[in-house]
Design an enzyme around this catalytic site. Structure first.
Site, PDB file in Angstrom:
ATOM      1  CD  GLU A  98      50.882  28.883  27.511  1.00  0.00           C
ATOM      2  OE1 GLU A  98      50.690  30.015  27.930  1.00  0.00           O
ATOM      3  OE2 GLU A  98      50.064  28.262  26.845  1.00  0.00           O
ATOM      4  CB  CYS A 111      57.820  33.611  29.885  1.00  0.00           C
ATOM      5  SG  CYS A 111      56.422  33.373  30.971  1.00  0.00           S
ATOM      6  CB  CYS A 118      47.484  27.205  37.804  1.00  0.00           C
ATOM      7  SG  CYS A 118      47.794  28.229  39.250  1.00  0.00           S
ATOM      8  CB  CYS A 122      43.919  34.366  38.880  1.00  0.00           C
ATOM      9  SG  CYS A 122      45.198  34.103  40.122  1.00  0.00           S
ATOM     10  CB  CYS A 125      44.670  33.307  34.858  1.00  0.00           C
ATOM     11  SG  CYS A 125      45.937  32.120  34.414  1.00  0.00           S
ATOM     12  CD  GLU A 166      52.429  30.881  42.972  1.00  0.00           C
ATOM     13  OE1 GLU A 166      51.857  31.840  42.428  1.00  0.00           O
ATOM     14  OE2 GLU A 166      53.555  30.980  43.506  1.00  0.00           O
ATOM     15  CB  SER A 220      50.234  38.488  40.637  1.00  0.00           C
ATOM     16  OG  SER A 220      51.122  38.014  39.666  1.00  0.00           O
ATOM     17  CG  LEU A 221      49.232  44.042  44.928  1.00  0.00           C
ATOM     18  CD1 LEU A 221      49.589  42.995  45.959  1.00  0.00           C
ATOM     19  CD2 LEU A 221      50.169  45.250  45.073  1.00  0.00           C
ATOM     20  CG  HIS A 222      46.476  41.098  39.476  1.00  0.00           C
ATOM     21  ND1 HIS A 222      47.403  41.658  38.643  1.00  0.00           N
ATOM     22  CD2 HIS A 222      46.746  39.762  39.481  1.00  0.00           C
ATOM     23  CE1 HIS A 222      48.190  40.712  38.150  1.00  0.00           C
ATOM     24  NE2 HIS A 222      47.821  39.556  38.650  1.00  0.00           N
ATOM     25  CB  CYS A 339      49.370  33.254  31.513  1.00  0.00           C
ATOM     26  SG  CYS A 339      49.351  31.959  32.693  1.00  0.00           S
TER      27      CYS A 339
HETATM   28  S1  SF4 Z   1      47.577  33.907  37.169  1.00  0.00           S
HETATM   29 FE1  SF4 Z   1      49.171  32.457  37.819  1.00  0.00          FE
HETATM   30  S2  SF4 Z   1      48.501  31.829  39.874  1.00  0.00           S
HETATM   31 FE2  SF4 Z   1      46.722  32.773  38.923  1.00  0.00          FE
HETATM   32  S3  SF4 Z   1      45.596  31.040  38.005  1.00  0.00           S
HETATM   33 FE3  SF4 Z   1      46.979  31.884  36.417  1.00  0.00          FE
HETATM   34  S4  SF4 Z   1      48.838  30.638  36.531  1.00  0.00           S
HETATM   35 FE4  SF4 Z   1      47.689  30.328  38.445  1.00  0.00          FE
END
Ligand code: SF4
Length: 347
Positions: A98, A111, A118, A122, A125, A166, A220-222, A339
């Site tokens: 996408e 984007c 992936c 995470c 996600c 990623e 990306s820290l989070h 995402c």
């Molecule tokens: S946030 Fe990014 S790196 Fe993490 S699982 Fe989703 S797509 Fe992958």
């Protein structure tokens, strides 16, 4: 049918400018023909060989027999023209990714996705939860930018590699795509208008720092402590915070480019004042800014966005420590465009 006939053709948008020039030399065609083709691909952005009116038919037939001009196709869109729009993109082999078009002020951002799925998982996600399928070719990423240009009716001003996947896990293809979309005789999108986002792949950050290309890096820290970050982002077990922050510092030393840290705010999990103070400790003194993004909920993760009040307090703590931050509501959440969700829901 033999295997030769069924093998997918090479995507023409995967060829760098040098590779295209080499191809024309190999075909014993004059160099200016390669420049003409580059212009059809990236200035006029045509998706049909027959539209290339100043190129001989015999040459177009040879190219069409070897190369695919339609790197990606638009399968579905959500959202309206002039607002955030999400596009489900079909690839040659039936995989889907996408891209999201985010217009705002004088910016027209796209984007793009760099992988189908992936492998980093995470927890919050949808792409990560759906698992890894394959890397995208450079041409499939370039194709997303051209598709965005054709939907916008003009070249996007900014490209962010923040869709599914990623980018630094598909390093060579992403860098090749960056160089193609940055080419001044083609799409001409400035390196500083291109952002590569990573979940914290340290060797990739180190390599990017050596490239001599002025792209923006977003990390990306989070979370600002290893225990919580490892829970949210399993990649932290491989590249813990001390080594990630060290790589970021080196990246700045080499490139002089500010790093943006992304911090998804999850209510009651990483948004307390103590978390903000941890973040201050971790990055104070670094040339960096922080993007605070309230979570876009996904079905697979039992979490909610931080309340505006908590987010404001968090931001104030950063501000008092001299850390520049912005609080941005996810433009995708209203159309479930966080995402990975469009692809995920269609399955
Ligand atoms: S946030 Fe990014 S790196 Fe993490 S699982 Fe989703 S797509 Fe992958």
């Amino acid at each position: 049918m033999n295997a030769e006939n069924t093998a997918p053709k090479v995507l023409i948008h995967s060829l760098s400018r040098d590779e295209l020039a080499g191809l024309f030399t190999e075909m014993q065609e004059p160099k200016y023909r390669a420049d003409q083709l580059w212009s059809w691909l990236y200035v006029k952005k045509v998706m049909d060989w027959s539209a290339m009116s100043n190129m001989p038919s015999s040459l177009k037939e040879k190219l069409a027999a070897r190369f695919n001009l339609n790197s990606v196709k638009m399968e579905k869109t959500e959202g309206e023209s002039g607002r955030t729009r999400k596009i489900l993109v079909g690839l040659q082999d039936g995989e889907q990714v996408e891209e999201v078009l985010i217009p705002g002020g004088d910016r027209k951002t796209v984007c793009v996705s760099s992988q189908a799925g992936c492998r980093f998982r995470c927890t919050f996600c949808a792409s990560g939860q759906a698992g890894f399928r394959r890397n995208l070719d450079a041409g499939e990423m370039v194709g997303q930018v051209i598709l965005a240009a054709n939907v916008y009716g003009e070249r996007p001003s900014n490209v962010v590699f923040m869709g599914i996947g990623e980018p630094l896990d598909n390093y060579d293809a992403v860098l090749k795509a960056v160089r193609i979309i940055n080419d001044q005789d083609g799409l001409g999108i400035g390196a500083r208008k291109i952002t590569i986002s990573t979940c914290g792949i340290v060797p990739g950050i180190e390599r990017l720092g050596e490239e001599g290309i002025q792209v923006e890096l977003s990390v990306s820290l989070h979370a600002a402590d290893d225990e919580l970050r490892s829970k949210l982002m399993p990649v932290n077990r491989t590249y813990p915070l001390t080594c990630l922050i060290e790589a970021c510092r080196k990246y700045f030393d080499r490139t002089g480019r500010l790093i943006t840290f992304e911090y998804t705010m999850i209510g009651g999990l990483n948004d307390a004042a103590a978390h903000a103070r941890n973040l201050v400790k971790l990055i104070s003194g670094m040339p960096a800014r922080v993007n605070l993004i309230p979570l876009s909920p996904v079905e697979e993760f039992d979490g909610k966005a931080s309340s505006p009040d908590r987010a404001e307090v968090f931001m104030e703590i950063l501000g008092r420590a001299g850390i520049n931050s912005t609080l941005r509501m996810s433009k995708g959440s209203s159309l479930k465009a966080a995402c990975g969700q469009l692809r995920y829901r269609k399955k």
